[in-house]
Design a protein around this motif. Structure first.
Motif, mmCIF file in Angstrom:
data_model
loop_
_atom_site.group_PDB
_atom_site.id
_atom_site.type_symbol
_atom_site.label_atom_id
_atom_site.label_comp_id
_atom_site.label_asym_id
_atom_site.label_seq_id
_atom_site.Cartn_x
_atom_site.Cartn_y
_atom_site.Cartn_z
ATOM 1 N N ILE A 111 -1.766 -10.808 7.388
ATOM 2 C CA ILE A 111 -0.938 -11.185 5.911
ATOM 3 C C ILE A 111 -0.121 -9.720 5.843
ATOM 4 O O ILE A 111 -0.708 -8.668 5.619
ATOM 5 N N ILE A 112 1.187 -10.172 5.887
ATOM 6 C CA ILE A 112 2.189 -9.177 5.729
ATOM 7 C C ILE A 112 2.426 -8.392 4.295
ATOM 8 O O ILE A 112 2.898 -9.387 3.741
ATOM 9 N N VAL A 113 2.532 -7.294 4.406
ATOM 10 C CA VAL A 113 2.859 -6.596 3.191
ATOM 11 C C VAL A 113 4.211 -5.847 3.263
ATOM 12 O O VAL A 113 4.504 -5.420 4.273
ATOM 13 N N THR A 114 5.078 -5.834 2.175
ATOM 14 C CA THR A 114 6.255 -5.115 2.203
ATOM 15 C C THR A 114 6.000 -3.876 1.613
ATOM 16 O O THR A 114 4.893 -3.247 0.775
ATOM 17 N N ASP A 115 7.116 -2.982 1.508
ATOM 18 C CA ASP A 115 7.087 -1.596 0.901
ATOM 19 C C ASP A 115 6.846 -1.658 -0.832
ATOM 20 O O ASP A 115 6.016 -0.994 -1.306
ATOM 21 N N GLU A 116 7.380 -2.749 -1.191
ATOM 22 C CA GLU A 116 7.220 -3.038 -2.621
ATOM 23 C C GLU A 116 5.751 -3.477 -2.959
ATOM 24 O O GLU A 116 5.054 -2.932 -3.946
ATOM 25 N N ASP A 117 5.068 -4.115 -2.135
ATOM 26 C CA ASP A 117 3.750 -4.710 -2.218
ATOM 27 C C ASP A 117 2.885 -3.372 -2.229
ATOM 28 O O ASP A 117 1.964 -3.216 -3.136
ATOM 29 N N ILE A 118 3.190 -2.635 -1.208
ATOM 30 C CA ILE A 118 2.444 -1.496 -1.134
ATOM 31 C C ILE A 118 2.157 -0.428 -2.380
ATOM 32 O O ILE A 118 1.411 0.048 -3.002
ATOM 33 N N GLU A 119 3.798 -0.390 -2.797
ATOM 34 C CA GLU A 119 4.042 0.321 -4.121
ATOM 35 C C GLU A 119 3.118 -0.353 -5.338
ATOM 36 O O GLU A 119 2.353 0.673 -5.986
ATOM 37 N N ARG A 120 2.939 -1.352 -5.189
ATOM 38 C CA ARG A 120 2.268 -2.203 -6.397
ATOM 39 C C ARG A 120 0.739 -1.881 -6.260
ATOM 40 O O ARG A 120 0.233 -1.461 -7.354
ATOM 41 N N LEU A 121 0.491 -1.945 -4.948
ATOM 42 C CA LEU A 121 -1.060 -1.824 -4.769
ATOM 43 C C LEU A 121 -1.458 -0.374 -5.128
ATOM 44 O O LEU A 121 -2.402 -0.024 -5.798
ATOM 45 N N GLY A 122 -0.618 0.462 -5.035
ATOM 46 C CA GLY A 122 -0.773 2.170 -5.367
ATOM 47 C C GLY A 122 -0.750 2.288 -6.696
ATOM 48 O O GLY A 122 -1.908 2.833 -7.157
ATOM 49 N N GLN A 123 0.160 1.643 -7.196
ATOM 50 C CA GLN A 123 0.228 1.827 -8.925
ATOM 51 C C GLN A 123 -1.137 1.029 -9.613
ATOM 52 O O GLN A 123 -1.567 1.781 -10.398
ATOM 53 N N HIS A 124 -1.668 0.206 -8.903
ATOM 54 C CA HIS A 124 -2.919 -0.566 -9.494
ATOM 55 C C HIS A 124 -3.848 0.207 -9.267
ATOM 56 O O HIS A 124 -5.100 0.481 -10.103
ATOM 57 N N HIS A 125 -4.054 1.079 -8.223
ATOM 58 C CA HIS A 125 -5.443 1.891 -7.903
ATOM 59 C C HIS A 125 -4.790 3.472 -8.124
ATOM 60 O O HIS A 125 -5.799 4.237 -7.922
ATOM 61 N N GLY A 126 -4.131 3.721 -8.984
ATOM 62 C CA GLY A 126 -3.636 5.171 -9.221
ATOM 63 C C GLY A 126 -3.464 6.119 -8.077
ATOM 64 O O GLY A 126 -3.870 7.165 -7.905
ATOM 65 N N MET A 127 -2.824 5.304 -6.887
ATOM 66 C CA MET A 127 -2.602 6.178 -5.824
ATOM 67 C C MET A 127 -1.010 6.184 -5.255
ATOM 68 O O MET A 127 -0.460 5.495 -5.881
ATOM 69 N N SER A 128 -0.550 7.058 -4.399
ATOM 70 C CA SER A 128 0.789 7.339 -4.080
ATOM 71 C C SER A 128 0.975 6.212 -2.984
ATOM 72 O O SER A 128 -0.085 5.587 -2.409
ATOM 73 N N PRO A 129 2.195 5.510 -2.752
ATOM 74 C CA PRO A 129 2.426 4.667 -1.795
ATOM 75 C C PRO A 129 1.777 5.090 -0.622
ATOM 76 O O PRO A 129 1.256 4.232 0.191
ATOM 77 N N ARG A 130 2.035 6.392 -0.118
ATOM 78 C CA ARG A 130 1.413 6.836 1.179
ATOM 79 C C ARG A 130 0.086 6.518 1.159
ATOM 80 O O ARG A 130 -0.343 6.027 2.284
ATOM 81 N N GLU A 131 -0.600 6.844 0.244
ATOM 82 C CA GLU A 131 -2.136 6.720 0.414
ATOM 83 C C GLU A 131 -2.372 5.379 0.327
ATOM 84 O O GLU A 131 -3.304 4.966 0.911
#
Ligand code: SF4
Ligand code: SF4
Length: 121
Positions: A20-40
């Motif tokens: 299940i491939i994720v994009t940079d945008e997906d990762i950024e959204r996941l980070g925001q949702h969890h209060g994390m940086s995109p890198r984390e």
């Protein structure tokens, strides 16, 4: 087009796909949702995919399909990050049919068991 599947009545087979491939945008959204940086978020929720630079969702062990996306609630079989889920999860399987749901419905009717779960494990 009418929708011929009901995700609420399914054990979330599509969430057991390994890739299940994720994009940079997906990762950024996941980070925001969890209060994390995109890198984390990238490190915590994704891992390397098959192709160069590809990131895919990490999995957890699953009683039905051996492994499944780490974001599935094993009891409800629902997505725990529904509002923040990746784009690919929003698009699949489209407005028409879901092959697995057709198979599941056929087997449930054949076995006269509305709760039967078709497994792969
Ligand atoms: S898209 Fe198909 S396999 Fe995925 S949860 Fe919905 S019915 Fe089940
Ligand atoms: S993010 Fe949610 S919808 Fe997407 S694969 Fe994982 S559990 Fe399924």
């Amino acid at each position: 087009m009418a929708k011929h599947y009901d995700c609420d009545d399914c054990p979330a087979y599509c969430c057991s796909y390994a890739r299940i491939i994720v994009t940079d945008e997906d990762i950024e959204r996941l980070g925001q949702h969890h209060g994390m940086s995109p890198r984390e978020a990238r490190r915590t929720f994704t891992r390397k995919g098959e192709d160069k630079g590809e990131r895919i969702l990490r999995h957890q062990a699953d009683e039905n399909f051996t492994t499944i996306c780490r974001f599935i609630d094993p009891d409800t079989r629902g997505c725990t990050i529904y509002e923040a889920r990746p784009e690919i999860c929003r698009e699949f399987p489209g407005e028409g049919r879901c092959g697995y749901y057709d198979f599941l419905t056929f087997e449930r009717n054949a076995q006269d068991d509305p709760d039967w779960v078709a497994t792969t494990g």
